[in-house]
Design a protein around this motif. Structure first.
Motif, PDB file in Angstrom:
ATOM      1  N   GLN A   4      54.332 -24.222  58.295  1.00 43.33           N
ATOM      2  CA  GLN A   4      55.306 -24.946  58.028  1.00 43.33           C
ATOM      3  C   GLN A   4      55.279 -24.942  56.474  1.00 43.33           C
ATOM      4  N   LEU A   5      56.026 -24.278  55.745  1.00 42.02           N
ATOM      5  CA  LEU A   5      56.007 -24.514  54.183  1.00 42.02           C
ATOM      6  C   LEU A   5      56.842 -25.388  53.807  1.00 42.02           C
ATOM      7  N   SER A   6      56.921 -26.061  52.669  1.00 41.87           N
ATOM      8  CA  SER A   6      57.864 -27.171  52.034  1.00 41.87           C
ATOM      9  C   SER A   6      58.127 -26.806  50.819  1.00 41.87           C
ATOM     10  N   MET A   7      59.769 -26.982  50.459  1.00 37.23           N
ATOM     11  CA  MET A   7      60.087 -26.611  49.096  1.00 37.23           C
ATOM     12  C   MET A   7      60.735 -27.840  48.746  1.00 37.23           C
ATOM     13  N   SER A   8      60.241 -28.460  47.840  1.00 38.69           N
ATOM     14  CA  SER A   8      60.760 -29.717  47.222  1.00 38.69           C
ATOM     15  C   SER A   8      62.170 -29.545  46.746  1.00 38.69           C
ATOM     16  N   GLY A   9      63.330 -30.180  46.885  1.00 36.53           N
ATOM     17  CA  GLY A   9      64.612 -30.349  46.397  1.00 36.53           C
ATOM     18  C   GLY A   9      65.553 -29.546  46.970  1.00 36.53           C
ATOM     19  N   LYS A  10      65.170 -28.633  47.875  1.00 32.36           N
ATOM     20  CA  LYS A  10      66.008 -27.445  48.509  1.00 32.36           C
ATOM     21  C   LYS A  10      66.629 -27.631  49.657  1.00 32.36           C
ATOM     22  N   GLY A  11      66.440 -28.987  50.096  1.00 31.53           N
ATOM     23  CA  GLY A  11      67.267 -29.366  51.188  1.00 31.53           C
ATOM     24  C   GLY A  11      68.722 -29.693  51.282  1.00 31.53           C
ATOM     25  N   ASN A  12      69.310 -30.674  51.670  1.00 32.56           N
ATOM     26  CA  ASN A  12      70.799 -31.034  51.629  1.00 32.56           C
ATOM     27  C   ASN A  12      70.946 -31.742  50.349  1.00 32.56           C
ATOM     28  N   ALA A  13      72.007 -31.768  49.776  1.00 28.79           N
ATOM     29  CA  ALA A  13      71.883 -32.595  48.457  1.00 28.79           C
ATOM     30  C   ALA A  13      72.481 -33.847  48.812  1.00 28.79           C
ATOM     31  N   ALA A  14      72.235 -34.712  47.906  1.00 29.32           N
ATOM     32  CA  ALA A  14      72.336 -36.291  48.168  1.00 29.32           C
ATOM     33  C   ALA A  14      73.613 -36.850  47.819  1.00 29.32           C
ATOM     34  N   PRO A  15      74.444 -37.709  48.202  1.00 25.66           N
ATOM     35  CA  PRO A  15      75.575 -38.315  47.758  1.00 25.66           C
ATOM     36  C   PRO A  15      75.321 -38.944  46.522  1.00 25.66           C
ATOM     37  N   ARG A  16      76.350 -38.624  45.634  1.00 25.26           N
ATOM     38  CA  ARG A  16      76.429 -39.229  44.195  1.00 25.26           C
ATOM     39  C   ARG A  16      75.214 -39.124  43.541  1.00 25.26           C
ATOM     40  N   GLY A  17      74.827 -37.938  43.445  1.00 27.06           N
ATOM     41  CA  GLY A  17      73.717 -37.757  42.367  1.00 27.06           C
ATOM     42  C   GLY A  17      72.378 -38.012  42.810  1.00 27.06           C
ATOM     43  N   GLY A  18      71.851 -38.354  44.012  1.00 20.99           N
ATOM     44  CA  GLY A  18      70.691 -38.838  44.401  1.00 20.99           C
ATOM     45  C   GLY A  18      69.679 -37.663  44.656  1.00 20.99           C
ATOM     46  N   ILE A  19      68.513 -37.893  45.186  1.00 16.80           N
ATOM     47  CA  ILE A  19      67.417 -36.855  45.295  1.00 16.80           C
ATOM     48  C   ILE A  19      67.752 -35.898  46.449  1.00 16.80           C
ATOM     49  N   PRO A  20      67.863 -34.685  46.266  1.00 22.94           N
ATOM     50  CA  PRO A  20      67.960 -33.727  47.326  1.00 22.94           C
ATOM     51  C   PRO A  20      66.798 -33.654  48.365  1.00 22.94           C
ATOM     52  N   GLY A  21      67.138 -33.380  49.654  1.00 24.93           N
ATOM     53  CA  GLY A  21      66.047 -33.445  50.585  1.00 24.93           C
ATOM     54  C   GLY A  21      65.134 -32.046  50.339  1.00 24.93           C
ATOM     55  N   ASN A  22      64.269 -32.160  51.207  1.00 22.80           N
ATOM     56  CA  ASN A  22      63.195 -30.927  51.131  1.00 22.80           C
ATOM     57  C   ASN A  22      64.002 -29.812  51.969  1.00 22.80           C
ATOM     58  N   LEU A  23      63.411 -28.394  51.896  1.00 21.35           N
ATOM     59  CA  LEU A  23      63.514 -27.390  52.755  1.00 21.35           C
ATOM     60  C   LEU A  23      62.332 -27.272  53.528  1.00 21.35           C
ATOM     61  N   ILE A  24      62.100 -27.222  54.740  1.00 23.60           N
ATOM     62  CA  ILE A  24      61.040 -27.137  55.704  1.00 23.60           C
ATOM     63  C   ILE A  24      61.286 -25.498  56.233  1.00 23.60           C
ATOM     64  N   ILE A  25      60.409 -24.663  55.912  1.00 18.68           N
ATOM     65  CA  ILE A  25      60.314 -23.278  56.488  1.00 18.68           C
ATOM     66  C   ILE A  25      59.120 -23.166  57.780  1.00 18.68           C
ATOM     67  N   LEU A  26      59.771 -22.709  58.579  1.00 19.75           N
ATOM     68  CA  LEU A  26      58.850 -22.408  59.731  1.00 19.75           C
ATOM     69  C   LEU A  26      58.649 -20.885  60.093  1.00 19.75           C
ATOM     70  N   VAL A  27      57.553 -20.616  59.829  1.00 19.57           N
ATOM     71  CA  VAL A  27      57.129 -19.267  59.798  1.00 19.57           C
ATOM     72  C   VAL A  27      57.095 -18.522  61.322  1.00 19.57           C
ATOM     73  N   GLU A  28      57.621 -17.411  61.534  1.00 17.07           N
ATOM     74  CA  GLU A  28      57.557 -16.944  62.836  1.00 17.07           C
ATOM     75  C   GLU A  28      57.408 -15.362  62.645  1.00 17.07           C
ATOM     76  N   GLU A  29      56.300 -14.920  63.346  1.00 13.49           N
ATOM     77  CA  GLU A  29      55.652 -13.576  63.471  1.00 13.49           C
ATOM     78  C   GLU A  29      56.526 -12.489  64.211  1.00 13.49           C
ATOM     79  N   ILE A  30      56.739 -11.345  63.497  1.00 17.75           N
ATOM     80  CA  ILE A  30      57.497 -10.353  64.257  1.00 17.75           C
ATOM     81  C   ILE A  30      56.345  -9.416  65.042  1.00 17.75           C
ATOM     82  N   PRO A  31      56.343  -9.110  66.140  1.00 16.47           N
ATOM     83  CA  PRO A  31      55.152  -8.404  66.654  1.00 16.47           C
ATOM     84  C   PRO A  31      54.945  -6.930  66.183  1.00 16.47           C
TER      85      PRO A  31
END
Length: 387
Positions: free
Chosen positions: A242-269
């Motif tokens: 898992q990789l995490s990108m700060s502030g790239k998740g869902n926006a917060a109501p009324r100017g709050g802090i955005p959530g994180n984007l969690i990226i799950l890695v999947e390998e293509i055979p």
């Protein structure tokens, strides 16, 4: 801007004990607390940075992963869904104080009780984290890659710019808390007067109330939308990481802090190569004629084609190594090898002329199975390679 090393943030050595890390964070939390430094944006950033560092280094599992992968990756369970801090809000930070300061926020009532509020009395609201899967080829994993992905998520309402109000005149100071976002109650006890502070129930800690809501977002400040996000995948990641990108998740109501984007890695055979840790395995089939006479053959690798030499008399089961042709470790210069397994291919159908030639050779002593004393088994060669 790249993140600073968490140990440098807290001013401790990598081998420091949990108690030393706690003491270092306690010192920084007192120094940079927002209520002690009102209006100082740099102090607030330092405060959050220290909290993020402590959130990782105080957790044995997160600290171990950080020591191994740095900021690049978080190979963890659902407990690590937020990555390494990143989008921590004030609620997250102050929740640590029960451990650091013995059960409560020591700043409540001392600096004015704004510990869980943000400048101007507004309570900090954090958007939800968002999870996505990214499918990567073996070549992308080996070399690292930048992916541009369209993500469906909550975004800031452009009509009201995230405020939730129809216009600026729609904001009014909360009459219950007077704009502080908190209400205080004084209770008489046998020990004297006791003051308690809690979030204002009228404005929910906002400090203001909206009299006329935005017609598009209906006062939430966020709407459903799409955003194209560039994701830098470091070389060497693996399935399930898992990789995490700060502030790239869902926006917060009324100017709050955005959530994180969690990226799950999947390998293509891969079609021909198989990954085994940082090594890559290729099963190569050659005829017994090539094995007997020797030859040069091209084999596929992550980086393209590579020519290898088959020595005369090569036996089936032999393993050839292409050094440095495997997958790199995350945040490391070390790279695995490619192991080429030699398999002798025997034809299933022979014509008359081919059969006659083989029958003539069958009586030759060189064509009789006669392993020498120095011939090593497949398992012995494998053991020898890894040692």
């Amino acid at each position: 801007m790249s993140k600073r090393d968490y140990y440098d943030v807290l001013g401790v050595a990598r081998g420091s004990s949990a108690e030393d890390i706690k003491k270092a964070y306690r010192k920084l939390a007192i120094k940079y607390h927002p209520d002690k430094n009102p209006g100082d944006k740099q102090a607030e950033e330092n405060f959050k940075e220290a909290a993020e560092a402590y959130e990782v280094l105080s957790n044995q599992d997160k600290r171990q992963r950080y020591d191994q992968f740095g900021h690049a990756a978080n190979a963890g369970s659902a407990a690590g869904a937020g990555g390494y801090g990143g989008g921590m809000n004030m609620e997250d930070i102050f929740s640590q104080f029960g451990d650091i300061f013995g059960g409560s926020n020591p700043f409540e009532g001392f600096f004015g009780g704004g510990g869980r509020q943000q400048g101007g009395g507004r309570r900090v609201v954090r958007g939800n984290d968002l999870r996505i899967k990214v499918r990567l080829t073996l070549e992308e994993i080996a070399n690292g890659v930048e992916k541009k992905i369209k993500v469906n998520k909550q975004v800031i309402c452009k009509t009201c710019d995230g405020s939730g109000a129809k216009d600026q005149s729609a904001f009014q100071t909360c009459k219950t808390c007077g704009g502080s976002g908190a209400v205080r109650r004084v209770t008489n006890t046998i020990l004297g007067q006791m003051q308690t502070t809690s979030t204002c129930p009228t404005c929910n800690g906002e400090g203001t109330v909206i009299t006329s809501k935005c017609n598009v977002c209906h006062g939430d400040g966020v709407v459903r939308g799409e955003e194209t996000i560039s994701i830098n995948i470091p070389a060497g990641v693996s399935e399930g990481m898992q990789l995490s990108m700060s502030g790239k998740g869902n926006a917060a109501p009324r100017g709050g802090i955005p959530g994180n984007l969690i990226i799950l890695v999947e390998e293509i055979p891969h079609e021909t190569l198989k990954r085994d840790g940082n090594n890559v395995i290729y099963d190569m089939h050659i005829s017994f004629i090539d094995a007997a006479l020797g030859t040069s053959i091209e084999v596929p690798t992550i980086d393209g084609k590579a020519k290898i030499k088959i020595e005369p008399g090569t036996q089936g089961g032999r393993i050839l190594r292409l050094k440095g042709k495997g997958v790199p470790e995350v945040n490391s210069y070390h790279r695995g090898d490619q192991l080429v397994h030699i398999n002798i291919w025997t034809p299933k159908a022979l014509n008359r002329e081919e059969r006659e030639l083989l029958e003539k050779l069958a009586n030759s002593p060189n064509f009789k199975p006669n392993p020498g004393k120095n011939e090593k088994s497949f398992f012995e060669r494998m053991k020898e390679y890894f040692e």
